[in-house]
Each structure stands twice: as structure tokens, then as C-alpha cells.
Motif scaffolding. Structure first.
Motif, PDB file in Angstrom:
ATOM      1  N   ARG A  27       0.828  -1.212   0.000  1.00 49.16           N
ATOM      2  CA  ARG A  27       0.000   0.000   0.000  1.00 49.16           C
ATOM      3  C   ARG A  27       0.860   1.259   0.000  1.00 49.16           C
ATOM      4  O   ARG A  27       0.646   2.176  -0.798  1.00 49.16           O
ATOM      5  N   ARG A  28       1.827   1.333   0.908  1.00 51.55           N
ATOM      6  CA  ARG A  28       2.631   2.543   1.028  1.00 51.55           C
ATOM      7  C   ARG A  28       3.420   2.833  -0.242  1.00 51.55           C
ATOM      8  O   ARG A  28       3.418   3.969  -0.748  1.00 51.55           O
ATOM      9  N   PHE A  29       4.101   1.838  -0.781  1.00 49.05           N
ATOM     10  CA  PHE A  29       4.884   2.072  -1.991  1.00 49.05           C
ATOM     11  C   PHE A  29       3.987   2.434  -3.170  1.00 49.05           C
ATOM     12  O   PHE A  29       4.337   3.286  -3.995  1.00 49.05           O
ATOM     13  N   THR A  30       2.817   1.805  -3.259  1.00 44.85           N
ATOM     14  CA  THR A  30       1.897   2.123  -4.356  1.00 44.85           C
ATOM     15  C   THR A  30       1.382   3.550  -4.243  1.00 44.85           C
ATOM     16  O   THR A  30       1.370   4.304  -5.225  1.00 44.85           O
ATOM     17  N   LEU A  31       0.939   3.949  -3.061  1.00 37.45           N
ATOM     18  CA  LEU A  31       0.438   5.304  -2.876  1.00 37.45           C
ATOM     19  C   LEU A  31       1.522   6.340  -3.124  1.00 37.45           C
ATOM     20  O   LEU A  31       1.236   7.470  -3.547  1.00 37.45           O
ATOM     21  N   SER A 159      -9.546  -7.756   8.131  1.00 34.92           N
ATOM     22  CA  SER A 159     -10.082  -6.729   7.234  1.00 34.92           C
ATOM     23  C   SER A 159      -9.088  -5.587   7.101  1.00 34.92           C
ATOM     24  O   SER A 159      -9.007  -4.947   6.046  1.00 34.92           O
ATOM     25  N   ALA A 160      -8.299  -5.322   8.141  1.00 29.00           N
ATOM     26  CA  ALA A 160      -7.280  -4.281   8.042  1.00 29.00           C
ATOM     27  C   ALA A 160      -6.261  -4.632   6.963  1.00 29.00           C
ATOM     28  O   ALA A 160      -5.990  -3.839   6.055  1.00 29.00           O
ATOM     29  N   ALA A 161      -5.681  -5.830   7.049  1.00 33.11           N
ATOM     30  CA  ALA A 161      -4.683  -6.232   6.059  1.00 33.11           C
ATOM     31  C   ALA A 161      -5.280  -6.323   4.663  1.00 33.11           C
ATOM     32  O   ALA A 161      -4.655  -5.906   3.674  1.00 33.11           O
ATOM     33  N   HIS A 162      -6.495  -6.867   4.559  1.00 31.43           N
ATOM     34  CA  HIS A 162      -7.146  -6.926   3.251  1.00 31.43           C
ATOM     35  C   HIS A 162      -7.340  -5.524   2.675  1.00 31.43           C
ATOM     36  O   HIS A 162      -7.181  -5.307   1.472  1.00 31.43           O
ATOM     37  N   ALA A 163      -7.691  -4.565   3.533  1.00 32.49           N
ATOM     38  CA  ALA A 163      -7.893  -3.193   3.063  1.00 32.49           C
ATOM     39  C   ALA A 163      -6.594  -2.600   2.545  1.00 32.49           C
ATOM     40  O   ALA A 163      -6.577  -1.920   1.500  1.00 32.49           O
ATOM     41  N   TYR A 164      -5.485  -2.823   3.263  1.00 36.19           N
ATOM     42  CA  TYR A 164      -4.210  -2.276   2.811  1.00 36.19           C
ATOM     43  C   TYR A 164      -3.854  -2.808   1.426  1.00 36.19           C
ATOM     44  O   TYR A 164      -3.463  -2.047   0.532  1.00 36.19           O
ATOM     45  N   LEU A 165      -3.980  -4.133   1.259  1.00 32.00           N
ATOM     46  CA  LEU A 165      -3.605  -4.723  -0.021  1.00 32.00           C
ATOM     47  C   LEU A 165      -4.600  -4.355  -1.115  1.00 32.00           C
ATOM     48  O   LEU A 165      -4.209  -4.097  -2.258  1.00 32.00           O
ATOM     49  N   ALA A 166      -5.884  -4.328  -0.773  1.00 29.12           N
ATOM     50  CA  ALA A 166      -6.884  -3.954  -1.779  1.00 29.12           C
ATOM     51  C   ALA A 166      -6.624  -2.543  -2.286  1.00 29.12           C
ATOM     52  O   ALA A 166      -6.762  -2.275  -3.492  1.00 29.12           O
TER      53      ALA A 166
END
Length: 468
Positions: A27-31, A159-166
Motif C-alpha cells: 500500500r505505502r509504496f503504491t500510494l 479486514s485491516a490487512a485486506h484493506a491495505y492490499l486492496a
């Protein structure tokens, strides 16, 4: 292939491992504008250490003072609170009590509060034994004192981890399953040999959890840390037991472990655990009857009223401890490699902070996304309205956890669909309730037929019941 085509096929960042830390890194690198690929050796995300934990969002009050762990927990806690409403992520702000049960433990409380304040958690408050009982009247005999940590909270860890990856995926990142990293060569950029083919990337971030040292040795020829798996076993009481504790009940921590916790869950159960058992096996977290009975006895000493409540599930997980206590984060700029190892039980709380820290270790200018897309996760927590309360949901499939057909169908589609039955459970909580799938297993097998990479059989729910 032309030089231009080779450049087009080279990712900026390859993240190895799709546990909660790997998801946050992606998530961080993509954003921040990188072209990211996530390499996961399993057929599902969160399939290693991240599949079993106590689901607490820690403040870092008890982290070693002045460490990277403390910094990342503090930053991760703050960022989760900042983004969680936008992503539809739950937060049960119950606070925690660190409870002393002996005079010796009570004597250690002031030093623990001083350490909390040194970690920036300055709202801790001491409590006498009587004040502790006023806050938690069902505690057992022997309370010698406590202190309260208001910021400790409960969340849904999956759901937290799924949200980051999604969020990474809907903003351009890629995810490859069955992509165990077998080796690699660095010549200005990485050429990674994986079980799913060759992957080129300018930076490799090793977030392989329980296999982090093995991956590092495969890539660099030697590992700077050694994983020493630490097993934690848990007992889950029926939903009727959740009313017995308003706070997260923490023990005075030991030298090696935080100790056994008693707390509610975001899903309305009551959880006890974990243990801390060293083992060599990285893949299997076997349950032990005597240990589970010890957990029950300890829980019922803390909350005697638990003796009248049913245990509905037991499970175990492995944490990627190393030969040293601290996080093992290391950057090798000369060959575009960052190791993120030894992220033990605090990984859920620290993940977002770790991701920001690791991004700062890569001296590469990027253009952050101006207007990134944000996913909204389905709510599974008992603290907000659920899908079974809304019309047109297709009916309830799993009655113990009140999971609707619409929720199951949604979990099988979208940017990050479930690929295994265990993955479906983590996305919906089907079969995680009192009957452990006895009533709904056949219907779930019918709904998921032909839609999972690892098909389930009608009785699979019972066989996988430990993956709570």
C-alpha cells in the motif's frame, strides 16, 4: 526482447510476502507512486503468521523504549485511526488494564508506567485494587493494583490487512500467488526466480515472515537473522462471555512475552491467549490439550464467571521471533534490498508505521498518487450494523456468525477475492461460530464450487475450524 520492453517489465518494488506487513508495504509504496508486485508463495494472503493473533491495536506503551518497534507501533496506531473510517475498518475503544496479582507485580507497575510515558503514551493512570474492581467487578480474587491504558483498542486484523492490499491493487499494484522466491540475481536491478516465473524489480523488500531468513539467504547468500518460530495457542469463549470484561485485561509482562491476555473481540467473543512456545517447525502450529486447559484455568482465575461459559473455538499461530528481541529491519542500498524480519506479535499494530519507515529507507524519488482510490471493507464487527440487518442480502448462510449469502458472494469477487476456504473465513467469519460449520458447511461447498483455488468439501469447515 528490446531494452524498452525489458524496462517496461521491471517493477519498481517487489514485496515478498502477503502478511499484514507485506500488505501495508504494498500500500505505502503504491500510494507513493511505485509500480509494485507482491509475491506470495501460498494460494491465499495472510496465510502465515498473520492468520492468527489477538486482534489488539496497541499503543506501544510496553514496547522497549527508544526502539524501532516502539516508533512503528506509535506511528501505525496513529495511521490506523486516521484512515479507518474511510476504509470502513472497525475500532472498539475499550482501553486496557495492566493488572497486578501479587505484591511483587504491583511494585513493578510504576516503572511500567514510566516506560509508557517515555514511549509517548502519557495518559496511563494508576489504580488501586479497589478502583480496579470498580472498573472490572468480575475480576477474581487477589488483585493487587493496576494501571489503565485508554488507547488500547480492538480491531478486525484481517479486514485491516485486506484493506491495505486492496488499496494497493485498485491503484495499480499486482499480486502473484504460488510465487515462492527460489533465488535471485542483482545486476543493477533484481531478477527473481519464483515458482510462478521470473520477476524483475529495482528494489526487493523481504517481508516473508516465518521464512524471512530463508529468503534472505536465497537472495544474498547468507542471512543476518535466524527465525525461531514461537507458537501461541488461544481459547475462544462463546459470545455470551464477552460481557464479562469491559477492558483488555493484560498481565504484568515478563522478560520474554507480554503474557496471557483476556479480552473481547470485535466479533463479540471473548479471547484468551496467547502462550509463547518455542519450536523448530515453521509450518504447523499444533494444538495441545494440556496447554489449552491451562489457558482455561488461567482465564477462569482472572474472570471466575467464565466457568459457566462454553468454549466455541481453539486455535494456534506462529510468530516469527528471532534470536534477538528487536525488529530486524536492514537496508542494503548497494543492491536494492531491504529485510523486514523479526516482526513478532506487534506486527498488526506496527504494520502501517513499518511501511512508512521502510519507504524512507529507499532513496528513490517517486511521485505520490494525487487522488488514490480507497476501498471500503464490509463490516464484520458487532459494534456497527451488519449485512444481515439489511434487505436483499440473500438470507443468512452461517447463523452462528450471521453471515449472509451476499457477503459470501462478495468475498468471492472484487480486487482481492478469497481463493481458499480459510481465506473465505477470514473475509466473512463463516464457520467460526458455535457450531464450527456443522450447519452451513454443505451450503458453503455449493456456493463456492468451482470458485476456489483449493476447493472445499462439505465437511471442510470442521476440518479447518482451528483457523479462527
Amino acid at each position: 526482447m528490446s531494452e524498452g520492453s525489458q524496462r517496461a517489465e521491471c517493477y519498481d518494488v517487489a514485496v515478498i510476502g502477503a502478511g499484514v506487513v507485506g500488505c501495508a508495504l504494498a500500500r505505502r509504496f503504491t500510494l507513493d507512486g511505485a509500480r509494485v508486485v507482491v509475491l506470495e508463495k501460498a494460494e491465499e494472503v495472510l496465510d502465515g503468521a498473520s492468520k492468527a493473533n489477538s486482534a489488539i491495536l496497541h499503543t506501544g506503551f510496553d514496547a522497549p523504549v527508544g526502539t524501532l518497534e516502539a516508533d512503528c507501533i506509535r506511528a501505525g496506531h496513529a495511521e490506523y485511526r486516521e484512515i479507518r473510517e474511510r476504509m470502513g475498518l472497525p475500532l472498539l475503544e475499550c482501553g486496557a488494564l495492566v493488572v497486578a496479582w501479587t505484591a511483587e507485580e504491583a511494585a513493578r507497575l510504576p516503572a511500567l508506567m514510566d516506560a509508557a510515558r517515555a514511549n509517548g503514551v502519557d495518559d496511563v493512570a494508576p489504580l488501586t485494587a479497589a478502583e480496579t474492581r470498580t472498573l472490572e467487578p468480575r475480576l477474581g480474587a487477589g488483585v493487587a493494583g493496576a494501571f489503565r491504558v485508554p488507547g488500547e483498542s480492538l480491531i478486525d486484523p484481517w479486514s485491516a490487512a485486506h484493506a491495505y492490499l486492496a488499496q494497493a491493487l485498485i491503484n495499480g499494484a499486482e499480486l502473484r500467488y504460488g510465487a515462492e522466491v527460489l533465488g535471485g540475481r542483482f545486476e543493477g536491478s533484481w531478477s527473481l526466480a519464483t515458482a510462478a516465473g521470473t520477476v524483475a524489480a529495482r528494489l526487493v523488500v523481504n517481508a516473508a515472515g516465518l521464512y524471512g531468513d530463508i529468503v534472505e539467504e536465497r537472495l544474498t547468500g547468507a542471512s543476518t537473522f535466524q527465525i525461531r518460530p514461537r507458537k501461541g495457542q488461544f481459547v475462544v469463549y462463546d459470545k455470551t462471555a464477552a460481557a464479562l470484561a469491559d477492558h483488555i485485561l493484560l498481565p504484568v509482562p515478563g522478560e520474554r512475552t507480554k503474557g496471557i491476555v483476556v479480552c473481547r473481540t470485535a466479533w463479540g467473543n471473548l479471547l484468551v491467549g496467547p502462550t509463547a512456545e518455542e519450536q523448530d517447525d515453521r509450518a504447523t502450529a499444533a494444538l495441545d490439550g494440556a496447554t489449552l486447559e491451562m489457558l482455561r484455568q488461567r482465564a477462569e482465575a482472572i474472570l471466575p464467571a467464565l466457568a459457566g461459559h462454553e468454549v466455541t473455538a481453539v486455535y494456534a499461530g506462529l510468530r516469527p521471533a528471532t534470536e534477538e528481541k528487536g525488529y530486524r529491519v536492514r537496508a542494503d542500498a548497494s543492491r536494492g534490498y531491504i529485510a523486514v524480519g523479526g516482526i513478532r506479535s506487534t506486527g498488526l499494530s506496527a504494520a502501517l508505521g513499518l511501511a512508512t519507515h521502510v519507504r524512507g529507507l529507499w532513496d528513490e524519488p517517486l511521485r505520490p498518487l494525487a487522488d488514490p482510490l480507497w476501498p471500503e471493507m464490509p463490516n464484520l464487527a458487532e459494534t456497527a450494523p451488519r449485512d444481515w440487518e439489511r434487505p436483499g442480502n440473500g438470507g443468512i448462510v452461517c447463523h452462528c456468525e450471521r453471515v449472509t449469502r451476499r457477503e459470501v458472494e462478495a468475498a468471492l469477487t472484487g480486487p482481492l477475492p478469497a481463493r481458499t476456504f480459510a481465506g473465505l473465513k477470514r473475509r466473512t467469519r463463516v464457520t467460526m461460530g458455535r457450531c464450527q460449520g456443522f450447519a452451513c458447511g454443505a451450503e458453503l461447498a455449493e456456493i463456492t464450487a468451482g470458485r476456489l483455488a483449493q476447493p472445499m468439501l462439505p465437511d471442510a469447515a470442521t476440518r479447518e475450524g482451528g483457523d479462527d
